[in-house]
Design a protein around this motif. Structure first.
Motif, PDB file in Angstrom:
ATOM      1  N   ALA A  55       0.872  -1.182   0.000  1.00 17.20           N
ATOM      2  CA  ALA A  55       0.000   0.000   0.000  1.00 17.20           C
ATOM      3  C   ALA A  55       0.902   1.223   0.000  1.00 17.20           C
ATOM      4  O   ALA A  55       2.041   1.162   0.458  1.00 17.20           O
ATOM      5  CB  ALA A  55      -0.918   0.013   1.216  1.00 17.20           C
ATOM      6  N   HIS A  56       0.396   2.342  -0.538  1.00 17.54           N
ATOM      7  CA  HIS A  56       1.189   3.574  -0.529  1.00 17.54           C
ATOM      8  C   HIS A  56       0.345   4.736  -0.012  1.00 17.54           C
ATOM      9  O   HIS A  56      -0.887   4.723  -0.071  1.00 17.54           O
ATOM     10  CB  HIS A  56       1.771   3.891  -1.909  1.00 17.54           C
ATOM     11  CG  HIS A  56       0.763   4.298  -2.934  1.00 17.54           C
ATOM     12  ND1 HIS A  56       0.307   5.582  -3.053  1.00 17.54           N
ATOM     13  CD2 HIS A  56       0.143   3.584  -3.882  1.00 17.54           C
ATOM     14  CE1 HIS A  56      -0.565   5.645  -4.046  1.00 17.54           C
ATOM     15  NE2 HIS A  56      -0.687   4.434  -4.559  1.00 17.54           N
ATOM     16  N   SER A  57       1.058   5.736   0.527  1.00 22.57           N
ATOM     17  CA  SER A  57       0.423   6.912   1.104  1.00 22.57           C
ATOM     18  C   SER A  57       1.383   8.095   1.004  1.00 22.57           C
ATOM     19  O   SER A  57       2.594   7.929   1.130  1.00 22.57           O
ATOM     20  CB  SER A  57       0.088   6.667   2.582  1.00 22.57           C
ATOM     21  OG  SER A  57      -0.376   7.840   3.201  1.00 22.57           O
ATOM     22  N   SER A  58       0.843   9.278   0.807  1.00 17.22           N
ATOM     23  CA  SER A  58       1.685  10.476   0.830  1.00 17.22           C
ATOM     24  C   SER A  58       1.660  11.133   2.207  1.00 17.22           C
ATOM     25  O   SER A  58       2.526  11.947   2.516  1.00 17.22           O
ATOM     26  CB  SER A  58       1.221  11.469  -0.238  1.00 17.22           C
ATOM     27  OG  SER A  58      -0.122  11.849   0.004  1.00 17.22           O
ATOM     28  N   ASP A  59       0.670  10.770   3.049  1.00 19.71           N
ATOM     29  CA  ASP A  59       0.509  11.450   4.336  1.00 19.71           C
ATOM     30  C   ASP A  59       0.397  10.513   5.547  1.00 19.71           C
ATOM     31  O   ASP A  59       0.165  10.962   6.659  1.00 19.71           O
ATOM     32  CB  ASP A  59      -0.728  12.340   4.284  1.00 19.71           C
ATOM     33  CG  ASP A  59      -2.014  11.575   4.019  1.00 19.71           C
ATOM     34  OD1 ASP A  59      -2.008  10.315   4.007  1.00 19.71           O
ATOM     35  OD2 ASP A  59      -3.050  12.232   3.799  1.00 19.71           O
ATOM     36  N   LEU A  60       0.544   9.220   5.337  1.00 17.09           N
ATOM     37  CA  LEU A  60       0.414   8.203   6.385  1.00 17.09           C
ATOM     38  C   LEU A  60      -0.992   8.133   6.982  1.00 17.09           C
ATOM     39  O   LEU A  60      -1.202   7.482   7.998  1.00 17.09           O
ATOM     40  CB  LEU A  60       1.450   8.398   7.504  1.00 17.09           C
ATOM     41  CG  LEU A  60       2.910   8.310   7.082  1.00 17.09           C
ATOM     42  CD1 LEU A  60       3.829   8.667   8.256  1.00 17.09           C
ATOM     43  CD2 LEU A  60       3.228   6.912   6.580  1.00 17.09           C
ATOM     44  N   GLN A  61      -1.947   8.782   6.346  1.00 16.66           N
ATOM     45  CA  GLN A  61      -3.344   8.750   6.798  1.00 16.66           C
ATOM     46  C   GLN A  61      -4.229   8.013   5.793  1.00 16.66           C
ATOM     47  O   GLN A  61      -5.001   7.146   6.177  1.00 16.66           O
ATOM     48  CB  GLN A  61      -3.877  10.179   6.996  1.00 16.66           C
ATOM     49  CG  GLN A  61      -3.114  10.989   8.014  1.00 16.66           C
ATOM     50  CD  GLN A  61      -3.259  10.448   9.421  1.00 16.66           C
ATOM     51  OE1 GLN A  61      -4.358  10.129   9.857  1.00 16.66           O
ATOM     52  NE2 GLN A  61      -2.152  10.339  10.130  1.00 16.66           N
ATOM     53  N   GLN A  62      -4.131   8.405   4.534  1.00 19.26           N
ATOM     54  CA  GLN A  62      -4.909   7.783   3.462  1.00 19.26           C
ATOM     55  C   GLN A  62      -4.005   6.803   2.718  1.00 19.26           C
ATOM     56  O   GLN A  62      -2.915   7.176   2.284  1.00 19.26           O
ATOM     57  CB  GLN A  62      -5.418   8.855   2.475  1.00 19.26           C
ATOM     58  CG  GLN A  62      -6.308   9.896   3.109  1.00 19.26           C
ATOM     59  CD  GLN A  62      -7.625   9.295   3.565  1.00 19.26           C
ATOM     60  OE1 GLN A  62      -8.214   8.465   2.877  1.00 19.26           O
ATOM     61  NE2 GLN A  62      -8.096   9.721   4.730  1.00 19.26           N
ATOM     62  N   TRP A  63      -4.460   5.564   2.558  1.00 15.05           N
ATOM     63  CA  TRP A  63      -3.652   4.517   1.941  1.00 15.05           C
ATOM     64  C   TRP A  63      -4.347   3.955   0.710  1.00 15.05           C
ATOM     65  O   TRP A  63      -5.564   3.837   0.679  1.00 15.05           O
ATOM     66  CB  TRP A  63      -3.413   3.384   2.936  1.00 15.05           C
ATOM     67  CG  TRP A  63      -2.522   3.802   4.048  1.00 15.05           C
ATOM     68  CD1 TRP A  63      -2.891   4.371   5.235  1.00 15.05           C
ATOM     69  CD2 TRP A  63      -1.096   3.739   4.070  1.00 15.05           C
ATOM     70  NE1 TRP A  63      -1.790   4.648   5.988  1.00 15.05           N
ATOM     71  CE2 TRP A  63      -0.666   4.274   5.299  1.00 15.05           C
ATOM     72  CE3 TRP A  63      -0.144   3.274   3.165  1.00 15.05           C
ATOM     73  CZ2 TRP A  63       0.676   4.345   5.645  1.00 15.05           C
ATOM     74  CZ3 TRP A  63       1.187   3.340   3.515  1.00 15.05           C
ATOM     75  CH2 TRP A  63       1.593   3.876   4.733  1.00 15.05           C
ATOM     76  N   THR A  64      -3.549   3.600  -0.293  1.00 14.64           N
ATOM     77  CA  THR A  64      -4.043   2.959  -1.506  1.00 14.64           C
ATOM     78  C   THR A  64      -3.410   1.580  -1.605  1.00 14.64           C
ATOM     79  O   THR A  64      -2.188   1.459  -1.602  1.00 14.64           O
ATOM     80  CB  THR A  64      -3.683   3.792  -2.756  1.00 14.64           C
ATOM     81  OG1 THR A  64      -4.230   5.097  -2.611  1.00 14.64           O
ATOM     82  CG2 THR A  64      -4.222   3.149  -4.017  1.00 14.64           C
ATOM     83  N   ASP A  65      -4.245   0.556  -1.694  1.00 16.60           N
ATOM     84  CA  ASP A  65      -3.760  -0.817  -1.806  1.00 16.60           C
ATOM     85  C   ASP A  65      -3.290  -1.070  -3.235  1.00 16.60           C
ATOM     86  O   ASP A  65      -4.040  -0.883  -4.187  1.00 16.60           O
ATOM     87  CB  ASP A  65      -4.876  -1.789  -1.438  1.00 16.60           C
ATOM     88  CG  ASP A  65      -4.417  -3.235  -1.378  1.00 16.60           C
ATOM     89  OD1 ASP A  65      -3.273  -3.528  -1.759  1.00 16.60           O
ATOM     90  OD2 ASP A  65      -5.224  -4.074  -0.945  1.00 16.60           O
ATOM     91  N   GLU A  66      -2.040  -1.459  -3.393  1.00  7.53           N
ATOM     92  CA  GLU A  66      -1.447  -1.763  -4.697  1.00  7.53           C
ATOM     93  C   GLU A  66      -1.022  -3.227  -4.779  1.00  7.53           C
ATOM     94  O   GLU A  66      -0.195  -3.591  -5.609  1.00  7.53           O
ATOM     95  CB  GLU A  66      -0.230  -0.861  -4.948  1.00  7.53           C
ATOM     96  CG  GLU A  66      -0.547   0.604  -5.051  1.00  7.53           C
ATOM     97  CD  GLU A  66      -1.256   0.979  -6.335  1.00  7.53           C
ATOM     98  OE1 GLU A  66      -1.271   0.169  -7.281  1.00  7.53           O
ATOM     99  OE2 GLU A  66      -1.821   2.078  -6.384  1.00  7.53           O
ATOM    100  N   SER A  67      -1.579  -4.065  -3.927  1.00  8.30           N
ATOM    101  CA  SER A  67      -1.158  -5.463  -3.847  1.00  8.30           C
ATOM    102  C   SER A  67      -1.279  -6.188  -5.180  1.00  8.30           C
ATOM    103  O   SER A  67      -0.429  -7.020  -5.519  1.00  8.30           O
ATOM    104  CB  SER A  67      -1.961  -6.203  -2.783  1.00  8.30           C
ATOM    105  OG  SER A  67      -1.733  -5.616  -1.517  1.00  8.30           O
ATOM    106  N   ASN A  68      -2.308  -5.888  -5.955  1.00  7.17           N
ATOM    107  CA  ASN A  68      -2.502  -6.578  -7.230  1.00  7.17           C
ATOM    108  C   ASN A  68      -1.432  -6.239  -8.254  1.00  7.17           C
ATOM    109  O   ASN A  68      -1.211  -7.007  -9.187  1.00  7.17           O
ATOM    110  CB  ASN A  68      -3.883  -6.276  -7.805  1.00  7.17           C
ATOM    111  CG  ASN A  68      -4.976  -6.940  -7.000  1.00  7.17           C
ATOM    112  OD1 ASN A  68      -4.761  -7.955  -6.358  1.00  7.17           O
ATOM    113  ND2 ASN A  68      -6.156  -6.357  -7.026  1.00  7.17           N
ATOM    114  N   SER A  69      -0.752  -5.105  -8.106  1.00  3.16           N
ATOM    115  CA  SER A  69       0.287  -4.723  -9.065  1.00  3.16           C
ATOM    116  C   SER A  69       1.696  -5.031  -8.562  1.00  3.16           C
ATOM    117  O   SER A  69       2.668  -4.785  -9.267  1.00  3.16           O
ATOM    118  CB  SER A  69       0.176  -3.235  -9.400  1.00  3.16           C
ATOM    119  OG  SER A  69       0.419  -2.450  -8.261  1.00  3.16           O
TER     120      SER A  69
END
Length: 72
Positions: free
Chosen positions: A25-39
């Protein structure tokens, strides 16, 4: 889990053991996360554990596919 800052983004890697894969997962602010596990693509050989560290390009012993600087 491993947390690293790369190119202005926080990347979180973890072992999704019961699902049989690693996750990302990635985040620019450590609050909102985007799951990128499929990639997420890992090398062959089914890695079991890993460590992330910063190293200058002239100190690495293997070719890197991207020569982006590590965010400090």
């Amino acid at each position: 889990p491993s947390l690293v800052k790369w190119n202005g983004q926080w990347l979180l890697y973890w072992d999704s053991y019961t699902a049989g894969h690693y996750s990302l997962a990635h985040s620019s602010d450590l609050q909102q996360w985007t799951d990128e596990s499929n990639s997420l693509k890992l090398t062959d050989g089914h890695p079991r554990h890993g460590t992330i560290f910063a190293a200058s390009l002239d100190k690495t012993a293997w070719p890197l596919s991207s020569q982006k600087k590590v965010a400090q």
